[in-house]
Every structure is written in structure tokens, then in C-alpha cells.
Design a protein around this motif. Structure first.
Motif, short mmCIF file in Angstrom:
data_model
loop_
_atom_site.label_atom_id
_atom_site.label_comp_id
_atom_site.label_asym_id
_atom_site.label_seq_id
_atom_site.Cartn_x
_atom_site.Cartn_y
_atom_site.Cartn_z
N SER A 277 0.83 -1.22 0.00
CA SER A 277 0.00 0.00 0.00
C SER A 277 0.86 1.26 0.00
O SER A 277 0.61 2.21 -0.77
CB SER A 277 -0.92 -0.01 1.22
OG SER A 277 -1.65 1.19 1.30
N GLU A 278 1.88 1.27 0.87
CA GLU A 278 2.73 2.45 0.95
C GLU A 278 3.60 2.61 -0.30
O GLU A 278 3.87 3.73 -0.75
CB GLU A 278 3.61 2.38 2.20
CG GLU A 278 2.85 2.43 3.51
CD GLU A 278 2.04 3.71 3.65
OE1 GLU A 278 2.52 4.78 3.21
OE2 GLU A 278 0.92 3.64 4.18
N ALA A 279 4.04 1.50 -0.88
CA ALA A 279 4.82 1.57 -2.12
C ALA A 279 3.96 2.13 -3.26
O ALA A 279 4.43 2.93 -4.08
CB ALA A 279 5.36 0.21 -2.49
N THR A 280 2.70 1.68 -3.29
CA THR A 280 1.78 2.22 -4.30
C THR A 280 1.57 3.71 -4.10
O THR A 280 1.52 4.49 -5.07
CB THR A 280 0.42 1.48 -4.21
OG1 THR A 280 0.63 0.08 -4.39
CG2 THR A 280 -0.53 2.00 -5.28
N ARG A 281 1.46 4.11 -2.85
CA ARG A 281 1.29 5.53 -2.56
C ARG A 281 2.51 6.33 -3.01
O ARG A 281 2.39 7.41 -3.59
CB ARG A 281 1.06 5.71 -1.06
CG ARG A 281 0.81 7.14 -0.65
CD ARG A 281 0.60 7.21 0.85
NE ARG A 281 0.56 8.58 1.28
CZ ARG A 281 0.60 8.96 2.55
NH1 ARG A 281 0.66 8.04 3.50
NH2 ARG A 281 0.56 10.23 2.87
N ILE A 282 3.72 5.79 -2.76
CA ILE A 282 4.94 6.47 -3.21
C ILE A 282 4.97 6.56 -4.73
O ILE A 282 5.37 7.57 -5.31
CB ILE A 282 6.18 5.73 -2.68
CG1 ILE A 282 6.28 5.90 -1.15
CG2 ILE A 282 7.46 6.26 -3.34
CD1 ILE A 282 7.41 5.11 -0.53
N GLN A 283 4.55 5.48 -5.40
CA GLN A 283 4.53 5.48 -6.86
C GLN A 283 3.60 6.56 -7.39
O GLN A 283 3.94 7.29 -8.32
CB GLN A 283 4.12 4.10 -7.38
CG GLN A 283 4.15 4.01 -8.91
CD GLN A 283 3.69 2.66 -9.40
OE1 GLN A 283 3.11 1.87 -8.66
NE2 GLN A 283 3.95 2.37 -10.67
#
Length: 450
Positions: A277-283
Motif C-alpha cells: 500500500s505504501e509503495a503504491t502511494r509512493i509510486q
């Protein structure tokens, strides 16, 4: 060569050229005027002599009309001198007699031991009735002319030298006055180069001229650079802050997995889900940053004719299929054509619809209208709204009214800033009307295609 030296030399050379031209005109005018006055005097004397000859029929008394260093001749046809009186035999020998039927004047330059000297000769016809008897010739040294010429030349040369000196001093003063603000600007630029801190120039000259305009323009440029630097610092600070939280979460769950491994399946699933979830948010945040950077390029638009009605129908159909929300398009069905970058306009509409869905649970209305100059897009939701004091700040980078709720919805605070930049590139306007607790309406104005 310095600009001040160039200005000084150019003004001096230009002044000297003007003075030389004026001196030449003065010298020629003086010579012509002086000789003309002498001619008038000799012609008057010649007229008196001719009248006396015609009246008394005698040539013996013409000697009374002699002036210093002159001669008087009576000449018959074929240049035969029949009578001559002179008090300057050298002069009379050097000037040959000439018979004439018309009134004329001529100057001669003769050589003497002490130098050259000009001689003025006038000739007038002598007639008795219609019969020409001969012509009268009077010659006279212009003794004072050479002296006056020398005096005049000395005066003109002296005045030219004085004018050249004054021109040098005046040119230096003028060059310094012109270059003072430019020198201050250069000095300020050098200080900025060394320190890296933008500085403005203090306006000392209150005159409303081009130099003051130059200084004001430079100061405005420095102010804009300072503002952009402040915005850049703020952007870096905000971006770092935005990235810090998801990176901290990812690091925490990664350490948890490293310590406990994958033995606890529930804990592992929770960690993997959070990291994803956080990686998607960073992306998503990185994509937003790239969009923001792209807006600052000069040539970012691929302009073509766009039908807003068809574009909005396609966007709303995609949103309905994906999010299962009630989104209604209000339009009279007629095409509304604009000249725009279709992908950029689509991005703006998606940003507005995304915000409307994040901050409202009820239906969303999209209105398409047009007037004589603009196509108008209105996106209206009936959600939480925006406090009146926050509306003016809503387009700032990373600005969010409710930061806690924005983190829940995944907002970065850059959407409306990007939307405003895109609309500005299209020479349009974006306005927001909102009332807290009742909803928000965003209105876009785009130039209509004639």
C-alpha cells in the motif's frame, strides 16, 4: 575596451566632427561675405568712374580713385590697355588686362616674398549710348584678408580644442552617470554569484528613465527568483515530509518481517499488505511529481480540436464502471469544441472528479455549457466542503484542508495545483465555490474554438 571609454570617445569624435563641419561653414561664409563686401565697394567705385568718364569725356582724373595697392585700367577690345594708373607696379604687372562686355568680378592668388596674397579684380563695360568704347578694370590687393583669415583660423582651432576637452569631460560624466546603475547591477550579480543569495539594487536615481526601468526590472527578476527559490525549498521540504511517512512504514514492516520471519502468516500478510500500500502511494506521489515537473516545461501541449461533450462522456463512463458512483453529465447534447491538449484536459477533469469522490459520498454533477468566448465545465459535489478561509490556499502545493483525512484518501495536495497549471497553459481560468458542510463546485473556463 570599457563601455564608459567607448561612450567617451564616441561622444568626443562626434562632437569634433560637428565642430569641424561648423568651422568649415563659418570659414567659407566669412570668406565669401568679406569678398562680396569688397566686390560691392569696387563695383560702386567702378560705376562712379564710368559715370565720370561718360560725363566729362576725360580719363585723366581717374587717378583720384586709386586706393592703396591698386590699379585702374581702361581696356579696348582685343585686350588693348589704352590708359592705366597704379600705385603698385608689381601688382599691375602680375595681373593681365582683359576686355569684357559684361560686369564681372574675379579673385587671383599671387605669390610674394612674405607669402601668397589674394587680389580682387572687377571689370565693367564702358558705353556711350549703344556703342561700346571699352571696359574699366580695377584691381586691388586684399591686404587685411589674409590676416583676418589667420585670426579666424586661430580662433576656430582654439575653440575646437576647448570644445574637445569639454566634450571629453562631459562624455566621462555622462558615461559614469549612465553606467552607474549598470555597474551596481554587475556588482550585485557578482555578490550573488559568490554568496548564492539573491539581492536587489537600491534605486538612487529617482528620474523616470530607461535606467530606472532597467533597475526595477532587475529587482523584479530577483524577487521572482527569490520567490521561486522559497517555493523550491518548500517543495523539497514538503516532498521529503510526504515521502518520510510511507518510507517509515515500509521500513518498520520490513524490520518486523526480518526479525520474526514469515512464521506468523497473519503478521506477514499484514506487513506485505502495508508495504504494498505504501509503495503504491509512493509510486502515485512520484507520478504526481513528474506531472508537476512536466508542467514547467515550455512545450508541453499537443494542441488539437477537442469535443468536450464526447471527452466528458468517456471519462464519466470509466469512473462509473470502476467506482460505481452516481455521476451525472448535464449537457444540451450539442458539441462544444475547444483547441486544447486532450490528455491534459482529461487529466484536469479526472483530478476534479477524484477530489469530488474523495470528499463526498453523494452524487456528483458535471455541467457543460458555453458562452460567446468560453467553454465552461462545472464539477459539483455535495460533500464536506471547504472552509471559507481555506479557499484562497487550496491551489498551493501540498496544501490540504484536512491532513488526516487526506492521508486516509491518499491525497498529496498537488492535484489542484497541477490542474491550475494546465488550465493556465491553455489560457483559461479555474475557480472554486464551496460552503462547508454543503459541497464544492469547481468551474473551468476554456477558450472556445471559433
Amino acid at each position: 575596451m570599457k563601455i564608459t571609454t567607448k561612450i567617451n570617445l564616441l561622444t568626443t569624435v562626434w562632437m569634433l566632427c560637428i565642430l569641424i563641419l561648423i568651422n568649415f561653414v563659418v570659414y567659407i561664409s566669412f570668406m565669401k561675405t568679406t569678398i562680396n563686401m569688397e566686390e560691392d565697394t569696387l563695383f560702386q567705385k567702378a560705376g562712379d568712374i564710368v559715370n565720370e568718364i561718360n560725363t566729362k569725356q576725360s580719363q585723366s582724373e581717374i587717378e583720384d580713385y586709386l586706393s592703396e595697392h591698386s590699379y585702374i585700367r581702361i581696356i579696348e577690345p582685343r585686350n588693348k590697355i589704352v590708359h592705366e594708373v597704379t600705385n603698385d607696379k608689381i601688382l599691375s604687372k602680375k595681373i593681365k588686362g582683359k576686355y569684357t562686355k559684361i560686369k564681372q568680378a574675379k579673385t587671383y592668388l599671387i605669390s610674394e616674398e612674405h607669402g601668397e596674397e589674394q587680389v580682387l579684380v572687377v571689370r565693367v563695360p564702358i558705353n556711350n549710348g549703344n556703342q561700346f568704347k571699352g571696359s574699366l578694370e580695377i584691381g586691388e590687393r586684399l591686404q587685411g584678408l589674409e590676416t583676418r583669415k589667420e585670426i579666424l583660423r586661430a580662433i576656430l582651432i582654439f575653440c575646437t580644442i576647448i570644445a574637445a576637452l569639454l566634450s571629453l569631460l562631459g562624455g566621462r560624466w555622462l558615461a559614469n552617470m549612465i553606467m552607474r546603475p549598470i555597474s551596481n547591477m554587475i556588482k550585485t550579480m557578482e555578490e550573488i554569484e559568490k554568496s548564492g543569495v539573491p539581492k536587489t539594487i537600491t534605486i538612487q536615481n529617482k528620474a523616470k528613465d530607461e535606467l530606472q526601468t532597467l533597475v526595477k526590472t532587475f529587482n523584479r527578476m530577483i524577487d521572482r527568483i527569490q520567490i521561486n527559490m522559497d517555493k523550491q525549498k518548500q517543495f523539497i521540504s514538503d516532498a521529503s515530509h510526504e515521502l518520510k511517512t510511507p518510507l517509515t512504514v515500509i521500513k518498520s514492516y520490513a524490520n518486523l518481517l526480518r526479525r520474526r520471519g514469515l512464521e506468523n502468516k497473519d503478521l506477514a500478510d499484514e506487513a506485505i499488505k502495508a508495504i504494498h500500500s505504501e509503495a503504491t502511494r509512493i509510486q502515485k506521489m512520484t507520478d504526481t511529481f513528474l506531472d508537476l515537473a512536466t508542467l514547467e516545461k515550455v512545450n508541453v501541449l499537443e494542441i488539437k480540436e477537442v469535443n468536450l461533450v464526447s471527452l466528458c462522456k468517456n471519462i464519466l463512463k470509466q469512473f462509473k464502471d470502476v467506482y460505481r458512483r452516481e455521476i451525472t453529465l448535464h449537457s444540451d447534447g450539442f458539441p462544444i469544441m475547444i483547441s486544447a491538449d486532450e490528455l491534459k484536459i482529461k487529466q484536469v477533469i479526472i483530478i476534479l472528479l477524484d477530489n469530488a469522490m474523495k470528499y463526498s459520498k453523494d452524487k456528483i454533477d458535471v455541467f457543460l455549457e458555453k458562452n460567446q468566448q468560453h467553454a465552461i465545465i462545472r464539477v459539483k459535489d455535495y460533500g464536506i466542503g471547504i472552509p471559507e478561509g481555506e479557499i484562497n490556499n487550496i491551489f498551493e502545493r501540498f496544501y490540504r484542508v484536512d491532513k488526516a483525512r487526506s492521508r486516509e484518501t491518499g491525497g498529496s495536495g498537488l492535484g489542484l495545483h497541477i490542474a491550475k497549471g494546465i488550465i493556465k497553459l491553455h489560457k483559461g481560468e479555474i475557480n472554486i465555490k464551496s460552503k462547508e458542510g454543503e459541497g464544492t463546485e469547481v468551474v473551468l473556463f476554456l477558450p472556445i474554438l471559433e
